[in-house]
Scaffold this motif. Structure first.
Motif, PDB file in Angstrom:
ATOM      1  N   LEU A  66      16.930 -11.490  -7.874  1.00 14.49           N
ATOM      2  CA  LEU A  66      17.269  -9.970  -8.085  1.00 14.49           C
ATOM      3  C   LEU A  66      15.901  -9.353  -8.139  1.00 14.49           C
ATOM      4  O   LEU A  66      15.776  -8.165  -8.160  1.00 14.49           O
ATOM      5  CB  LEU A  66      17.751  -9.904  -9.541  1.00 14.49           C
ATOM      6  N   THR A  67      14.947 -10.201  -7.398  1.00 15.93           N
ATOM      7  CA  THR A  67      13.591  -9.510  -7.377  1.00 15.93           C
ATOM      8  C   THR A  67      13.714  -8.333  -6.459  1.00 15.93           C
ATOM      9  O   THR A  67      13.030  -7.214  -7.175  1.00 15.93           O
ATOM     10  CB  THR A  67      12.520 -10.624  -6.529  1.00 15.93           C
ATOM     11  N   SER A  68      14.176  -8.169  -5.342  1.00 13.76           N
ATOM     12  CA  SER A  68      13.939  -6.913  -4.624  1.00 13.76           C
ATOM     13  C   SER A  68      15.097  -5.781  -4.937  1.00 13.76           C
ATOM     14  O   SER A  68      15.096  -4.850  -4.101  1.00 13.76           O
ATOM     15  CB  SER A  68      14.373  -7.398  -2.999  1.00 13.76           C
ATOM     16  N   THR A  69      15.512  -5.889  -6.006  1.00  9.72           N
ATOM     17  CA  THR A  69      16.805  -4.924  -6.577  1.00  9.72           C
ATOM     18  C   THR A  69      16.176  -4.305  -7.948  1.00  9.72           C
ATOM     19  O   THR A  69      16.979  -3.646  -8.660  1.00  9.72           O
ATOM     20  CB  THR A  69      18.090  -5.305  -6.475  1.00  9.72           C
ATOM     21  N   THR A  70      14.886  -4.722  -8.141  1.00  7.47           N
ATOM     22  CA  THR A  70      14.520  -4.290  -9.468  1.00  7.47           C
ATOM     23  C   THR A  70      13.288  -3.213  -9.331  1.00  7.47           C
ATOM     24  O   THR A  70      12.468  -3.614  -8.875  1.00  7.47           O
ATOM     25  CB  THR A  70      14.097  -5.623 -10.285  1.00  7.47           C
ATOM     26  N   PHE A  71      13.486  -2.179  -9.898  1.00  6.00           N
ATOM     27  CA  PHE A  71      12.659  -0.975  -9.947  1.00  6.00           C
ATOM     28  C   PHE A  71      12.002  -0.776 -11.139  1.00  6.00           C
ATOM     29  O   PHE A  71      12.683  -0.815 -12.143  1.00  6.00           O
ATOM     30  CB  PHE A  71      13.308   0.403  -9.318  1.00  6.00           C
ATOM     31  N   LEU A  72      10.613  -0.385 -11.154  1.00  3.91           N
ATOM     32  CA  LEU A  72      10.070   0.304 -12.210  1.00  3.91           C
ATOM     33  C   LEU A  72       9.937   1.739 -12.039  1.00  3.91           C
ATOM     34  O   LEU A  72       9.380   2.070 -10.800  1.00  3.91           O
ATOM     35  CB  LEU A  72       8.640  -0.142 -12.789  1.00  3.91           C
ATOM     36  N   ILE A  73      10.469   2.861 -12.881  1.00  4.14           N
ATOM     37  CA  ILE A  73      10.291   4.037 -12.558  1.00  4.14           C
ATOM     38  C   ILE A  73       9.667   4.786 -13.642  1.00  4.14           C
ATOM     39  O   ILE A  73      10.046   5.284 -14.683  1.00  4.14           O
ATOM     40  CB  ILE A  73      11.604   4.890 -12.498  1.00  4.14           C
ATOM     41  N   PRO A  74       8.165   4.893 -13.643  1.00  5.76           N
ATOM     42  CA  PRO A  74       7.310   5.524 -14.501  1.00  5.76           C
ATOM     43  C   PRO A  74       7.412   6.902 -14.409  1.00  5.76           C
ATOM     44  O   PRO A  74       7.541   7.513 -13.355  1.00  5.76           O
ATOM     45  CB  PRO A  74       5.940   4.902 -14.277  1.00  5.76           C
ATOM     46  N   ILE A  75       7.302   7.577 -15.575  1.00  2.00           N
ATOM     47  CA  ILE A  75       7.366   9.292 -15.620  1.00  2.00           C
ATOM     48  C   ILE A  75       6.011   9.516 -15.798  1.00  2.00           C
ATOM     49  O   ILE A  75       5.763   9.403 -17.281  1.00  2.00           O
ATOM     50  CB  ILE A  75       8.444   9.734 -16.668  1.00  2.00           C
ATOM     51  N   ILE A  76       5.246   9.906 -15.155  1.00  2.03           N
ATOM     52  CA  ILE A  76       3.844  10.343 -15.282  1.00  2.03           C
ATOM     53  C   ILE A  76       3.635  11.530 -15.883  1.00  2.03           C
ATOM     54  O   ILE A  76       3.967  12.565 -15.402  1.00  2.03           O
ATOM     55  CB  ILE A  76       3.175  10.211 -13.803  1.00  2.03           C
ATOM     56  N   THR A  77       2.881  11.603 -17.111  1.00  2.00           N
ATOM     57  CA  THR A  77       2.577  12.606 -17.549  1.00  2.00           C
ATOM     58  C   THR A  77       1.390  12.553 -18.372  1.00  2.00           C
ATOM     59  O   THR A  77       0.795  11.313 -18.567  1.00  2.00           O
ATOM     60  CB  THR A  77       3.410  12.897 -19.078  1.00  2.00           C
ATOM     61  N   PRO A  78       0.530  13.301 -18.922  1.00  2.00           N
ATOM     62  CA  PRO A  78      -0.758  13.168 -19.624  1.00  2.00           C
ATOM     63  C   PRO A  78      -0.580  12.282 -20.768  1.00  2.00           C
ATOM     64  O   PRO A  78      -1.272  11.225 -21.135  1.00  2.00           O
ATOM     65  CB  PRO A  78      -1.038  14.686 -20.156  1.00  2.00           C
ATOM     66  N   LYS A  79       0.822  12.301 -21.436  1.00  2.00           N
ATOM     67  CA  LYS A  79       0.819  11.395 -22.762  1.00  2.00           C
ATOM     68  C   LYS A  79       1.200   9.987 -21.876  1.00  2.00           C
ATOM     69  O   LYS A  79       0.835   9.143 -22.589  1.00  2.00           O
ATOM     70  CB  LYS A  79       2.130  11.876 -23.523  1.00  2.00           C
ATOM     71  N   PHE A  80       1.691   9.711 -20.840  1.00  2.00           N
ATOM     72  CA  PHE A  80       1.931   8.711 -20.200  1.00  2.00           C
ATOM     73  C   PHE A  80       0.533   7.773 -20.341  1.00  2.00           C
ATOM     74  O   PHE A  80       0.574   6.688 -20.471  1.00  2.00           O
ATOM     75  CB  PHE A  80       2.648   8.626 -18.880  1.00  2.00           C
ATOM     76  N   LEU A  81      -0.334   8.521 -19.669  1.00  2.00           N
ATOM     77  CA  LEU A  81      -1.736   7.901 -19.429  1.00  2.00           C
ATOM     78  C   LEU A  81      -2.313   7.375 -20.584  1.00  2.00           C
ATOM     79  O   LEU A  81      -3.292   6.603 -20.804  1.00  2.00           O
ATOM     80  CB  LEU A  81      -2.586   8.696 -18.433  1.00  2.00           C
TER      81      LEU A  81
END
Length: 367
Positions: A66-81
């Motif tokens: 399932l490798t190529s169907t697995t996504f990471l979707i990070p929601i980038i904000t100042p708090k994320f960093l």
């Protein structure tokens, strides 16, 4: 959730979702719905990134078909960093994806303005990971009404972007380390181990140098504290305090520059060897090496495990320094740039430790 179809793992801070009245989680749901109505296939969305099983799920998928169907979707904000957990998630996922040759599995969403992300040559490790990818700009869209045409169109475009990635043929295969007898012109498994034998002492040297710089910084700060006490005792007042602070800033300049260089070197060294180490561990776990190669690798892994312990101590000491610098930075304008440099360098080391701890986890699982 044991999903076998496409899956998106949302990495975000729960506080951001609370501050935006649940819109981040609703965005995940909206994209999943748009994907399903567009493709006819369900997109499984994992949003509980506070759960231990969350990381186990995507690791299991990356180690499977399932490798190529697995996504990471990070929601980038100042708090994320600022979130060590979110930073750990994106660094670890990126390391595994890079070892498989699948960099497009990370789809960042720039949700709240992070100036570093649009700056030239960012120094932050996570910002560098994000900036190398085609991130989605939602800084203005997040302010749109969720039922507005602009918002719905953007959601649909994100779903189509995921569809496009899924339909693009994956690379010929993951990073491979050929057997040593596969040809004189190819680097073999043992050649990669030889590179580790060179890199690991360099890494150990860098860790030791961190200790030396830390001692220098601590001693300089202690001397300044003593001088400050003498100034107060003699009635130096605020002028005396300002004199001591300015002198401290000058004295700290050289060790802070050295710490900055060590932070860059530390991050570069680990990033260079990270994909190879993960690949070697994976190959041993899947029985793709000879007995001789495995025996040699395990000896190197024993050395690596010992060094991981030393690096943990260095990271702990540096984190203590980082906390102290936050207090100092708040009380002096002349010290603030230096203190910010120290915190940036410490963050590079902490980010590097994320890679190291993943090696330790994977090595432990071999047994």
């Amino acid at each position: 959730m044991n999903a076998t179809g496409p899956a998106g793992f949302w990495s975000y801070t729960h506080r951001d979702d609370e501050l935006d009245r649940g819109r981040i989680r609703r965005l995940a749901e909206a994209i999943a719905h748009a994907f399903e109505i567009t493709t006819g296939d369900e997109l499984h969305v994992f949003v509980d990134n506070n759960s231990i099983a969350w990381g186990d799920q995507w690791r299991a998928r990356l180690d499977s078909a399932l490798t190529s169907t697995t996504f990471l979707i990070p929601i980038i904000t100042p708090k994320f960093l600022k979130s060590q957990e979110c930073r750990r998630e994106i660094i670890t996922f990126s390391s595994h994806a890079a070892s498989l040759g699948l960099d497009d599995l990370i789809l960042p969403i720039h949700y709240v303005d992070v100036p570093q992300l649009t700056a030239d040559n960012p120094t932050d490790e996570v910002v560098q990971l994000i900036s190398r990818r085609q991130w989605e700009d939602w800084r203005e869209l997040r302010l749109e009404d969720e039922d507005s045409p602009a918002y719905r169109q953007a959601v649909n475009q994100l779903a189509l972007r995921l569809k496009e990635i899924l339909e693009t043929p994956p690379p010929a295969g993951p990073i491979t380390i050929p057997s040593s007898d596969s040809g004189a012109d190819q680097p073999g498994f043992l050649d990669s181990l030889a590179e580790m034998e060179v890199s690991l002492p360099q890494w150990a040297k860098t860790v030791n140098e961190f200790g030396e710089v830390l001692n220098s910084l601590n001693q300089t700060t202690l001397d300044a504290a003593s001088e400050l006490q003498r100034s107060d005792a003699s009635g130096g007042g605020f002028a005396g305090r300002l004199r001591v602070t300015n002198a401290l800033a000058a004295d700290l300049s050289e060790p802070v520059d050295r710490l900055t260089e060590l932070g860059r070197r530390y991050s570069a060294e680990l990033s260079r060897i990270d994909p190879g180490i993960i690949t070697m561990i994976r190959m041993i776990g899947e029985g793709e090496t000879t007995q001789e190669e495995e025996a040699t690798a395990r000896t190197t892994f024993d050395q690596l495990t010992a060094m991981i312990g030393a690096s943990r101590e260095a990271v702990s000491n540096l984190q203590g320094l980082s906390e102290a610098t936050k207090v100092m930075a708040s009380g002096s304008r002349s010290l603030r740039p230096l203190m910010n440099s120290i915190q940036t360098s410490v963050q590079q080391v902490v980010d590097g430790q994320t890679m190291i701890e993943e090696w330790a986890r994977m090595i432990a699982e071999l047994d």
